[in-house]
Design a protein around this motif. Structure first.
Motif, short mmCIF file in Angstrom:
data_model
loop_
_atom_site.label_atom_id
_atom_site.label_comp_id
_atom_site.label_asym_id
_atom_site.label_seq_id
_atom_site.Cartn_x
_atom_site.Cartn_y
_atom_site.Cartn_z
N THR A 388 0.84 -1.19 0.00
CA THR A 388 0.00 0.00 0.00
C THR A 388 0.88 1.25 0.00
OG1 THR A 388 -0.20 -0.21 2.41
CG2 THR A 388 -2.00 -1.07 1.08
N ARG A 389 0.51 2.20 -0.84
CA ARG A 389 1.24 3.46 -0.97
C ARG A 389 0.24 4.61 -0.97
NH1 ARG A 389 4.41 0.23 0.08
NH2 ARG A 389 6.42 -0.28 -0.91
N VAL A 390 0.60 5.67 -0.25
CA VAL A 390 -0.29 6.83 -0.13
C VAL A 390 -0.12 7.74 -1.33
CG1 VAL A 390 -0.83 8.86 1.26
CG2 VAL A 390 -0.28 6.69 2.38
N LEU A 391 -1.23 8.01 -2.02
CA LEU A 391 -1.22 8.91 -3.18
C LEU A 391 -1.49 10.35 -2.77
CD1 LEU A 391 -3.21 6.73 -5.76
CD2 LEU A 391 -0.73 6.86 -5.41
N ASP A 392 -2.37 10.54 -1.82
CA ASP A 392 -2.72 11.89 -1.36
C ASP A 392 -2.81 11.85 0.17
OD1 ASP A 392 -3.62 14.41 -0.86
OD2 ASP A 392 -5.63 14.12 -1.70
N PRO A 393 -1.79 12.35 0.87
CA PRO A 393 -1.80 12.26 2.34
C PRO A 393 -2.98 12.99 2.98
CG PRO A 393 0.40 12.79 1.53
CD PRO A 393 -0.54 12.92 0.36
N LEU A 394 -3.40 14.12 2.41
CA LEU A 394 -4.44 14.91 3.05
C LEU A 394 -5.78 14.19 3.09
CD1 LEU A 394 -4.83 17.58 4.49
CD2 LEU A 394 -5.48 18.61 2.31
N SER A 395 -6.16 13.54 1.98
CA SER A 395 -7.40 12.76 1.97
C SER A 395 -7.15 11.29 2.23
CB SER A 395 -8.11 12.94 0.63
OG SER A 395 -7.28 12.53 -0.44
N LEU A 396 -5.88 10.93 2.41
CA LEU A 396 -5.43 9.56 2.64
C LEU A 396 -6.00 8.61 1.59
CD1 LEU A 396 -3.48 8.04 4.34
CD2 LEU A 396 -5.28 7.56 5.99
N VAL A 397 -5.75 8.96 0.32
CA VAL A 397 -6.05 8.05 -0.78
C VAL A 397 -4.87 7.10 -0.92
CG1 VAL A 397 -6.44 7.84 -3.26
CG2 VAL A 397 -7.52 9.69 -1.98
N VAL A 398 -5.15 5.81 -0.86
CA VAL A 398 -4.12 4.78 -0.83
C VAL A 398 -4.34 3.83 -2.01
CG1 VAL A 398 -3.18 2.85 0.51
CG2 VAL A 398 -3.97 4.92 1.68
N THR A 399 -3.26 3.43 -2.63
CA THR A 399 -3.35 2.38 -3.64
C THR A 399 -2.57 1.16 -3.15
OG1 THR A 399 -3.10 1.82 -5.99
CG2 THR A 399 -1.33 3.09 -4.97
N GLY A 400 -3.01 -0.02 -3.56
CA GLY A 400 -2.34 -1.23 -3.12
C GLY A 400 -2.98 -2.44 -3.77
N LEU A 401 -2.64 -3.61 -3.25
CA LEU A 401 -3.11 -4.87 -3.81
C LEU A 401 -3.72 -5.74 -2.72
CD1 LEU A 401 0.13 -5.71 -5.82
CD2 LEU A 401 -1.97 -4.76 -6.78
N THR A 402 -4.65 -6.60 -3.13
CA THR A 402 -5.09 -7.65 -2.24
C THR A 402 -4.06 -8.79 -2.29
OG1 THR A 402 -6.35 -8.82 -3.95
CG2 THR A 402 -7.50 -7.08 -2.72
N ARG A 403 -4.05 -9.63 -1.27
CA ARG A 403 -3.19 -10.81 -1.31
C ARG A 403 -3.67 -11.82 -0.28
NH1 ARG A 403 2.70 -10.00 1.62
NH2 ARG A 403 1.98 -9.13 3.58
N ASN A 404 -3.13 -13.02 -0.39
CA ASN A 404 -3.39 -14.10 0.57
C ASN A 404 -4.84 -14.54 0.61
OD1 ASN A 404 -0.66 -14.09 1.37
ND2 ASN A 404 -1.06 -12.44 2.82
N GLY A 405 -5.56 -14.29 -0.49
CA GLY A 405 -6.92 -14.79 -0.58
C GLY A 405 -7.95 -13.70 -0.82
N LEU A 406 -8.68 -13.84 -1.94
CA LEU A 406 -9.76 -12.93 -2.30
C LEU A 406 -10.88 -13.80 -2.87
CD1 LEU A 406 -10.66 -9.92 -2.73
CD2 LEU A 406 -9.69 -10.12 -5.05
N TRP A 407 -12.11 -13.60 -2.38
CA TRP A 407 -13.21 -14.48 -2.78
C TRP A 407 -14.48 -13.68 -3.10
CZ3 TRP A 407 -9.89 -15.69 1.21
CH2 TRP A 407 -9.15 -16.87 1.06
#
Length: 473
Positions: A388-407
């Motif tokens: 997970t990486r923060v794109l906009d700290p002020l609104s705390l928009v975060v991008t990232g990935l799911t892992r270890n299981g998604l259903w």
């Protein structure tokens, strides 16, 4: 204080007192000094390919000194506690203080204060042997039933003493243990992890069984298009929310610099959300790096932001009081909550009805999560978030990935595994009023990367989460 050799505890206090006295002798009574001496012992047993491949242990001492002299502030640290080593540290910091820029915002030293005794700690955990950690690893591997496994089991112990030239002295100690393991079935994998105060409370077999069951259930995933989906986030995924909220939202430095979304007094979250930083809920030190007593601090009370964390410097800037959150990185990163709990709300009723379709056995790790899944018409069950990486700290928009299981969940049942997805989401928006549909009844404490840090979270059912593409996109 039982369980630690008396001389070891005295040594940390003696060292702290000697450093303060040395500053006064070399720089005069006008010099203000504070020092924390921490002796740490940690041990780690790593395993890969279902076998232990590394067992390491370390013992270190860290002396951190901060001096304010003639309007200037300097700090430094060292790990040599001989008379010559301590004198070298003091002379080095005093020299820096004479040449560094003036510090008009110096908040002064913490005054003498009563510090609660450190919470009960377990000597057996502090002084655990490699064979004890190896037994937990063996239990994890055996419970995985032949799947490839990897991970670690660690134990740790800290003794710390604080002293300053304002006459404030205190000391404490803490011990903890954690386990984090992965099981892999073909191209699918899953993890299970736990943080505890007592090594005896770690259940390697239960963790291994859970990781293996979820890995098997994650086989043969299907593709789903990006979009907004209702989600159930398991505790490991919720822990990522807590970590980013702590570092970027409730951080007193970011708040003072107007780089935080936090707005005390405003209902920024759903009423189901109560966040408490509670360092004394587990075995931990009862004071921070500046000697300020630590206590439970409610950051969000039933959806309303009520506080941010402060060290003495950010508190002075905002005419507030330190909340006891000074740490080694607070001068640059800022004071942050590192023992953050999302309080269980007791909203999720137990469920005994089937919660999975063919091939989904094991996707749901506990009855609490099953209860939330059973009331989701269509959406996704998310085990974990990462990268997970923060794109906009002020609104705390975060991008990232799911892992270890998604259903995929349909009509309250897990129906099939889904390939990992990338997301872009504002964490405060995801927890905003009306967005939190249910909070699990039972929280899980999970280890943080930082020494002494942990996150405690139940599962959450949220109205929506923004998935923006495949994991490789």
């Amino acid at each position: 204080m039982s369980g630690v050799p008396a001389r070891a505890v005295e040594d940390e206090s003696d060292i702290a007192g000697r450093v303060v006295d040395l500053v006064t002798r070399l720089a005069g009574a006008s010099a203000q000094a504070e020092v924390t001496v921490t002796r740490s012992e940690s041990a780690l047993t790593r395993f890969a390919n279902s076998a232990i491949h590394q067992n390491v242990a370390s013992s270190s001492v860290d002396v951190r000194l901060r001096v304010h002299l003639a309007g200037r502030t300097a700090s430094g640290s060292g790990n040599t506690v001989t008379a010559d080593g301590l004198r070298t540290l003091v002379e080095r910091v005093l020299t820096a203080a004479r040449f560094i820029a003036p510090d008009p915002a110096w908040p002064g030293l913490a005054p003498p204060a009563s510090v609660s005794p450190s919470p009960g700690w377990d000597p057996a955990t502090a002084h655990a042997e490699p064979a004890e950690r190896a037994a937990l690893v063996r239990a994890f591997v055996d419970a995985a039933g032949g799947l490839e496994t990897a991970g670690y089991c660690r134990t740790g112990h800290r003794v710390a003493a604080f002293a300053n030239s304002a006459g404030h002295y205190t000391r404490g100690q803490a011990a903890d243990a954690a386990m984090d393991g992965i099981a892999r079935a073909g191209g699918a994998d899953s993890t299970a992890r736990q943080h505890v105060d007592r090594l005896a409370d770690l259940d390697g077999a239960a963790l291994g069984s859970r990781a293996a069951a979820k890995a098997r259930a994650a086989a043969r995933p299907v593709e789903l298009p990006p979009g907004r989906y209702p989600v159930v986030l398991e505790p490991a995924a919720v822990a990522d929310l807590l970590e980013n909220l702590a570092w970027y939202g409730f951080n007193g430095r970011r708040y003072a610099d107007r780089q935080s979304f936090a707005a005390p007094g405003v209902a920024q979250f759903d009423r189901a959300v109560t966040l408490v930083d509670d360092p004394l809920a587990a075995s931990g030190l009862a004071f921070d790096l500046e000697g300020t007593p630590r206590r439970a601090l409610t950051l969000v009370d039933a959806g309303t932001t009520s506080a941010v964390t402060h060290d003495r410097r950010t508190a002075a800037e905002l005419d507030a009081a330190s909340t006891g959150h000074a740490w080694a990185g607070s001068a640059t990163i800022g004071p942050i909550p590192r023992n953050l709990r999302l309080r269980s709300a007791g909203l999720a009723a137990e469920v005994t009805a089937p919660t999975g379709g063919p091939g989904s056995d094991g996707a749901i790790g506990d009855p609490d999560t099953a209860a939330l899944v059973s009331r989701m018409e269509r959406g996704l069950l998310v085990s974990d978030l990462w990268y997970t990486r923060v794109l906009d700290p002020l609104s705390l928009v975060v991008t990232g990935l799911t892992r270890n299981g998604l259903w995929l969940v349909e009509d309250g049942q897990v129906t099939r595994a889904v390939r990992d997805l990338r997301f872009t989401e504002s964490y405060p928006r995801a927890l905003a009023p009306g967005a939190v549909l249910e909070v699990g009844r039972h929280a899980v404490r999970l280890p943080d990367r930082a020494d002494g840090g942990w996150w405690e979270a139940p599962s959450l059912r949220l109205a929506s989460w923004n998935f923006t593409g495949g994991a490789s996109g």
